[in-house]
Motif scaffolding. Structure first.
Motif, PDB file in Angstrom:
ATOM      1  N   ARG A   1     -26.116 -44.143  22.955  1.00  0.00           N
ATOM      2  CA  ARG A   1     -25.251 -44.138  23.794  1.00  0.00           C
ATOM      3  C   ARG A   1     -25.594 -45.089  25.232  1.00  0.00           C
ATOM      4  O   ARG A   1     -24.734 -45.815  25.501  1.00  0.00           O
ATOM      5  CB  ARG A   1     -24.772 -42.549  24.268  1.00  0.00           C
ATOM      6  N   VAL A   2     -26.876 -44.998  25.376  1.00  0.00           N
ATOM      7  CA  VAL A   2     -27.320 -45.641  26.605  1.00  0.00           C
ATOM      8  C   VAL A   2     -27.265 -47.287  26.037  1.00  0.00           C
ATOM      9  O   VAL A   2     -26.711 -48.207  26.901  1.00  0.00           O
ATOM     10  CB  VAL A   2     -28.764 -45.418  26.967  1.00  0.00           C
ATOM     11  N   SER A   3     -27.519 -47.705  25.010  1.00  0.00           N
ATOM     12  CA  SER A   3     -27.502 -48.940  24.474  1.00  0.00           C
ATOM     13  C   SER A   3     -25.917 -49.453  24.488  1.00  0.00           C
ATOM     14  O   SER A   3     -25.972 -50.673  24.926  1.00  0.00           O
ATOM     15  CB  SER A   3     -27.937 -48.947  23.226  1.00  0.00           C
ATOM     16  N   TYR A   4     -25.049 -48.689  24.073  1.00  0.00           N
ATOM     17  CA  TYR A   4     -23.690 -48.922  24.035  1.00  0.00           C
ATOM     18  C   TYR A   4     -23.109 -49.259  25.273  1.00  0.00           C
ATOM     19  O   TYR A   4     -22.355 -50.146  25.617  1.00  0.00           O
ATOM     20  CB  TYR A   4     -22.855 -48.056  23.278  1.00  0.00           C
ATOM     21  N   ARG A   5     -23.635 -48.189  26.377  1.00  0.00           N
ATOM     22  CA  ARG A   5     -23.205 -48.245  27.654  1.00  0.00           C
ATOM     23  C   ARG A   5     -23.600 -49.773  28.467  1.00  0.00           C
ATOM     24  O   ARG A   5     -22.793 -50.264  29.031  1.00  0.00           O
ATOM     25  CB  ARG A   5     -23.672 -47.113  28.579  1.00  0.00           C
ATOM     26  N   LEU A   6     -24.930 -50.160  27.961  1.00  0.00           N
ATOM     27  CA  LEU A   6     -25.387 -51.178  28.536  1.00  0.00           C
ATOM     28  C   LEU A   6     -24.640 -52.413  28.114  1.00  0.00           C
ATOM     29  O   LEU A   6     -24.217 -53.331  28.925  1.00  0.00           O
ATOM     30  CB  LEU A   6     -26.792 -51.311  28.475  1.00  0.00           C
ATOM     31  N   LEU A   7     -24.404 -52.503  26.965  1.00  0.00           N
ATOM     32  CA  LEU A   7     -23.682 -53.492  26.045  1.00  0.00           C
ATOM     33  C   LEU A   7     -22.470 -53.896  26.577  1.00  0.00           C
ATOM     34  O   LEU A   7     -21.839 -54.831  26.946  1.00  0.00           O
ATOM     35  CB  LEU A   7     -23.296 -53.297  24.573  1.00  0.00           C
ATOM     36  N   LEU A   8     -21.661 -52.736  26.957  1.00  0.00           N
ATOM     37  CA  LEU A   8     -20.220 -52.695  27.559  1.00  0.00           C
ATOM     38  C   LEU A   8     -20.260 -53.256  28.978  1.00  0.00           C
ATOM     39  O   LEU A   8     -19.333 -54.095  29.483  1.00  0.00           O
ATOM     40  CB  LEU A   8     -19.722 -51.246  27.653  1.00  0.00           C
ATOM     41  N   ALA A   9     -21.117 -53.012  29.739  1.00  0.00           N
ATOM     42  CA  ALA A   9     -21.438 -53.534  31.140  1.00  0.00           C
ATOM     43  C   ALA A   9     -21.613 -54.920  31.217  1.00  0.00           C
ATOM     44  O   ALA A   9     -20.934 -55.627  32.033  1.00  0.00           O
ATOM     45  CB  ALA A   9     -22.603 -52.753  31.793  1.00  0.00           C
ATOM     46  N   GLU A  10     -22.833 -55.547  30.281  1.00  0.00           N
ATOM     47  CA  GLU A  10     -23.013 -56.929  30.243  1.00  0.00           C
ATOM     48  C   GLU A  10     -22.964 -57.339  28.941  1.00  0.00           C
ATOM     49  O   GLU A  10     -24.474 -57.461  28.507  1.00  0.00           O
ATOM     50  CB  GLU A  10     -24.236 -57.160  31.208  1.00  0.00           C
ATOM     51  N   PRO A  11     -21.940 -57.565  28.075  1.00  0.00           N
ATOM     52  CA  PRO A  11     -22.423 -57.736  26.843  1.00  0.00           C
ATOM     53  C   PRO A  11     -22.984 -58.983  26.374  1.00  0.00           C
ATOM     54  O   PRO A  11     -23.969 -59.107  25.522  1.00  0.00           O
ATOM     55  CB  PRO A  11     -20.885 -58.069  26.102  1.00  0.00           C
TER      56      PRO A  11
ATOM     57  N   PHE B   1     -25.440 -60.776  28.086  1.00  0.00           N
ATOM     58  CA  PHE B   1     -26.688 -60.772  28.635  1.00  0.00           C
ATOM     59  C   PHE B   1     -27.520 -59.925  27.768  1.00  0.00           C
ATOM     60  O   PHE B   1     -28.641 -60.514  27.311  1.00  0.00           O
ATOM     61  CB  PHE B   1     -26.972 -60.362  29.989  1.00  0.00           C
ATOM     62  N   PHE B   2     -27.095 -58.733  27.421  1.00  0.00           N
ATOM     63  CA  PHE B   2     -27.823 -57.854  26.644  1.00  0.00           C
ATOM     64  C   PHE B   2     -27.794 -58.229  24.937  1.00  0.00           C
ATOM     65  O   PHE B   2     -28.850 -57.886  24.204  1.00  0.00           O
ATOM     66  CB  PHE B   2     -27.452 -56.543  26.730  1.00  0.00           C
ATOM     67  N   CYS B   3     -26.728 -58.688  24.711  1.00  0.00           N
ATOM     68  CA  CYS B   3     -26.535 -59.394  23.253  1.00  0.00           C
ATOM     69  C   CYS B   3     -27.689 -60.124  23.028  1.00  0.00           C
ATOM     70  O   CYS B   3     -28.245 -60.642  21.908  1.00  0.00           O
ATOM     71  CB  CYS B   3     -25.211 -59.804  22.986  1.00  0.00           C
ATOM     72  N   ARG B   4     -27.997 -61.120  24.102  1.00  0.00           N
ATOM     73  CA  ARG B   4     -29.045 -62.155  23.899  1.00  0.00           C
ATOM     74  C   ARG B   4     -30.454 -61.626  24.075  1.00  0.00           C
ATOM     75  O   ARG B   4     -31.308 -62.222  23.534  1.00  0.00           O
ATOM     76  CB  ARG B   4     -28.671 -63.440  24.943  1.00  0.00           C
ATOM     77  N   LEU B   5     -30.717 -60.865  25.125  1.00  0.00           N
ATOM     78  CA  LEU B   5     -32.101 -60.357  25.437  1.00  0.00           C
ATOM     79  C   LEU B   5     -32.852 -59.620  24.202  1.00  0.00           C
ATOM     80  O   LEU B   5     -34.031 -59.917  24.072  1.00  0.00           O
ATOM     81  CB  LEU B   5     -31.872 -59.254  26.625  1.00  0.00           C
ATOM     82  N   TRP B   6     -31.943 -58.670  23.621  1.00  0.00           N
ATOM     83  CA  TRP B   6     -32.665 -57.937  22.564  1.00  0.00           C
ATOM     84  C   TRP B   6     -32.449 -58.570  21.130  1.00  0.00           C
ATOM     85  O   TRP B   6     -31.316 -58.891  20.772  1.00  0.00           O
ATOM     86  CB  TRP B   6     -32.447 -56.422  22.718  1.00  0.00           C
ATOM     87  N   ASP B   7     -33.223 -57.993  20.147  1.00  0.00           N
ATOM     88  CA  ASP B   7     -32.968 -58.330  18.586  1.00  0.00           C
ATOM     89  C   ASP B   7     -32.220 -57.149  18.021  1.00  0.00           C
ATOM     90  O   ASP B   7     -32.798 -55.934  17.939  1.00  0.00           O
ATOM     91  CB  ASP B   7     -34.527 -58.628  18.049  1.00  0.00           C
ATOM     92  N   TRP B   8     -31.138 -57.148  17.892  1.00  0.00           N
ATOM     93  CA  TRP B   8     -30.115 -55.895  17.391  1.00  0.00           C
ATOM     94  C   TRP B   8     -30.282 -55.865  15.783  1.00  0.00           C
ATOM     95  O   TRP B   8     -29.578 -54.942  15.422  1.00  0.00           O
ATOM     96  CB  TRP B   8     -28.831 -56.213  17.975  1.00  0.00           C
TER      97      TRP B   8
ATOM     98  N   GLN C   1     -19.696 -49.035  16.985  1.00  0.00           N
ATOM     99  CA  GLN C   1     -19.374 -49.625  18.329  1.00  0.00           C
ATOM    100  C   GLN C   1     -20.373 -50.672  18.725  1.00  0.00           C
ATOM    101  O   GLN C   1     -19.845 -51.841  19.183  1.00  0.00           O
ATOM    102  CB  GLN C   1     -19.250 -48.594  19.335  1.00  0.00           C
ATOM    103  N   ILE C   2     -21.664 -50.336  18.554  1.00  0.00           N
ATOM    104  CA  ILE C   2     -22.520 -51.258  18.998  1.00  0.00           C
ATOM    105  C   ILE C   2     -22.529 -52.725  18.128  1.00  0.00           C
ATOM    106  O   ILE C   2     -22.482 -53.870  18.729  1.00  0.00           O
ATOM    107  CB  ILE C   2     -23.997 -50.914  18.816  1.00  0.00           C
ATOM    108  N   LEU C   3     -22.344 -52.504  16.913  1.00  0.00           N
ATOM    109  CA  LEU C   3     -22.292 -53.573  15.978  1.00  0.00           C
ATOM    110  C   LEU C   3     -21.088 -54.367  16.151  1.00  0.00           C
ATOM    111  O   LEU C   3     -20.851 -55.541  16.202  1.00  0.00           O
ATOM    112  CB  LEU C   3     -22.425 -53.175  14.391  1.00  0.00           C
ATOM    113  N   THR C   4     -20.021 -53.522  16.413  1.00  0.00           N
ATOM    114  CA  THR C   4     -18.649 -54.340  17.120  1.00  0.00           C
ATOM    115  C   THR C   4     -19.002 -55.410  18.040  1.00  0.00           C
ATOM    116  O   THR C   4     -18.314 -56.390  18.113  1.00  0.00           O
ATOM    117  CB  THR C   4     -17.681 -53.193  17.176  1.00  0.00           C
TER     118      THR C   4
END
Length: 453
Positions: free
Chosen positions: A185-195, A197-204, A234-237
């Motif tokens: 849930r926290v991962s998804y929440r951060l993604l929604l806030a700044e998709p 930046f966080f998509c590039r920052l981590w290896d998903w 939701q995260i993968l979406t």
């Protein structure tokens, strides 16, 4: 904080302790209270920074000390930077540690020194997850703190560190299911806030493996497991940048066939996700209640409408708007309208502003944007505007150039990428092709795709 922007740290400290009475007996905080008006911001920040990481105190702390929230976050990040290992997760039975007692009935000294407590018991990973939760809530409450929160993730692992390197997901679910859901849930929440930046920052990529493991897990479809599955989807979406059209058209079939969901179950998961976010929503709403208590209850429907007629204007106070030098005059009626609109915007509710020309509708929008730390791009619509004017187009040169990316072109994609507020003047005059471009955004789309990406 008062509507006129005044802020007194000694008053806000007392208000914070009234909201969190269990902390009132803490010697460290009592010492700060006794300083009264001599209390400095640095002393306060040092005294409450670690409380930001406690799930019970994150939201009231940010709510009471919003003007100095950046200093509190920066101080917490500096303290976390000194933690030797944010990935340790000792299972040593000799290190007895009751986290539930810490969240409910712990002594004040333990609560205030939460970082030392987790380091002492070699629970660096759990401390990291609590920090991620605190920073995701803070980012939701105060979006302009993204820079300070990014500083933490420059040296800290991703919030889903718990699932990386684990051989058996079924064992992880059985032993740490609640913590696993929190991480999702926290991962998804951060993604929604700044998709971006966080998509590039981590290896998903670990979530792709996680999909197969959680769908093949033969445990019962408990709420916990279903919520984990839903969060992964939701995260993968977001990470895979699935368009909203794809999501609307195919997500139900995909959930039913591949994840064991149906529409009713998926909707129940969505409601539980909304409930997870409710604490921050209540804090946002509560921040606007004080002005109404001061002005008394509304006596008629006329008092609560958002009309901005010229008759409402009488001098009460004026505040500078950004650096433009144009004053924004707040009368008693406009002040109430302004606070009601801020409340609606904070909850992402639609707002209708109406009134004659020159009543201040556009000025109010500009003031709201400034209060949110953003700017406004006004686009005037007429019969001559078309999609190329709105989103840019490619021009012939030695190398194709997308004019929407040039600095001197104020286009809709630039506004979206930079987080600007966009005002469409006379949108009813726009041609059909322009309306077709805007419709997905107006319907709440989470992505905006042009012909060339």
């Amino acid at each position: 904080m008062a509507i006129d922007g005044s802020f007194r740290i000694e008053y806000e400290l007392e208000r914070f302790l009234c909201r969190c009475p269990k902390l009132a007996t803490a010697p460290q905080l009592d010492k700060l209270v006794n300083k009264g008006k001599s209390l400095t911001e640095e002393e306060l920040v040092d005294g409450v920074a670690e409380l930001l990481l406690h799930p019970r105190y994150t939201i009231p702390l940010v709510g009471c000390f919003r003007p100095i929230a950046r200093k509190i976050v920066d101080r917490a990040v500096d303290l976390l930077r000194l933690v030797p290992d944010l990935t340790s997760d000792s299972s040593d039975s000799m290190l007895e540690f009751d986290e539930g007692r810490l969240f409910k009935d712990a002594e004040c000294e333990e609560v205030i020194s939460i970082i030392n407590l987790y380091v002492k018991h070699e629970r660096g990973l759990r401390l990291h997850e609590l920090s991620c939760l605190a920073f995701s809530r803070t980012l939701d409450l105060v979006p302009y703190l993204s820079g300070s929160i990014r500083n933490y993730f420059n040296f800290a692992p991703p919030p889903f560190k718990r699932i990386t390197g684990k051989e058996s997901m079924s064992h992880l679910f059985m032993q740490e299911g609640v913590h696993l859901l929190d991480a999702m849930r926290v991962s998804y929440r951060l993604l929604l806030a700044e998709p971006e930046f966080f998509c590039r920052l981590w290896d998903w990529s670990c979530f792709l493996d996680l999909v197969h493991e959680i769908t093949s897990f033969d445990g019962e479809n408990t709420e916990l497991l279903l919520d984990i599955r839903w969060s992964v989807v939701q995260i993968l979406t977001v990470v895979l940048k699935m368009s909203d059209r794809f999501s609307r058209k195919n997500k139900s079939d995909m959930l039913a066939s591949d994840f064991g969901f149906d529409d009713e179950v998926a909707f129940a998961c969505l409601l539980r996700w909304k409930e997870f976010l409710q604490d921050v929503s209540l804090e946002k709403a509560g921040g606007y209640l004080e002005p109404f208590r001061e002005s008394g209850s509304c006596s008629s429907e006329e008092d609560v409408n958002l009309g901005l007629g010229a008759s409402n204007w009488s001098y009460v106070e004026a505040t500078d708007m950004s650096k433009s030098g144009r004053p924004f005059v707040l009368t008693s009626a406009v002040k109430k309208s302004f606070e009601m609109v801020r409340l609606a915007v904070s909850q992402r509710w639609p707002v209708l502003l109406y009134g004659p020309a020159g009543a201040g509708k556009t000025a109010l929008i500009s003031k709201l944007a400034h209060a949110q730390g953003s700017q406004v791009l006004s686009i005037h619509m007429d019969e001559q505007i078309d999609g190329k004017t709105l989103i840019g187009s490619y021009v012939c040169a030695e190398q194709p150039v997308n004019i929407s990316s040039l600095d001197h072109v104020l286009s809709l994609p630039q506004a979206i990428l930079n987080g600007l507020w966009v005002v469409f003047e006379d949108i009813d005059k726009a041609p059909a092709d322009v309306q077709s471009i805007l419709l997905p955004l107006l319907e709440g789309s989470s992505s905006f795709l042009t012909g060339h990406g």
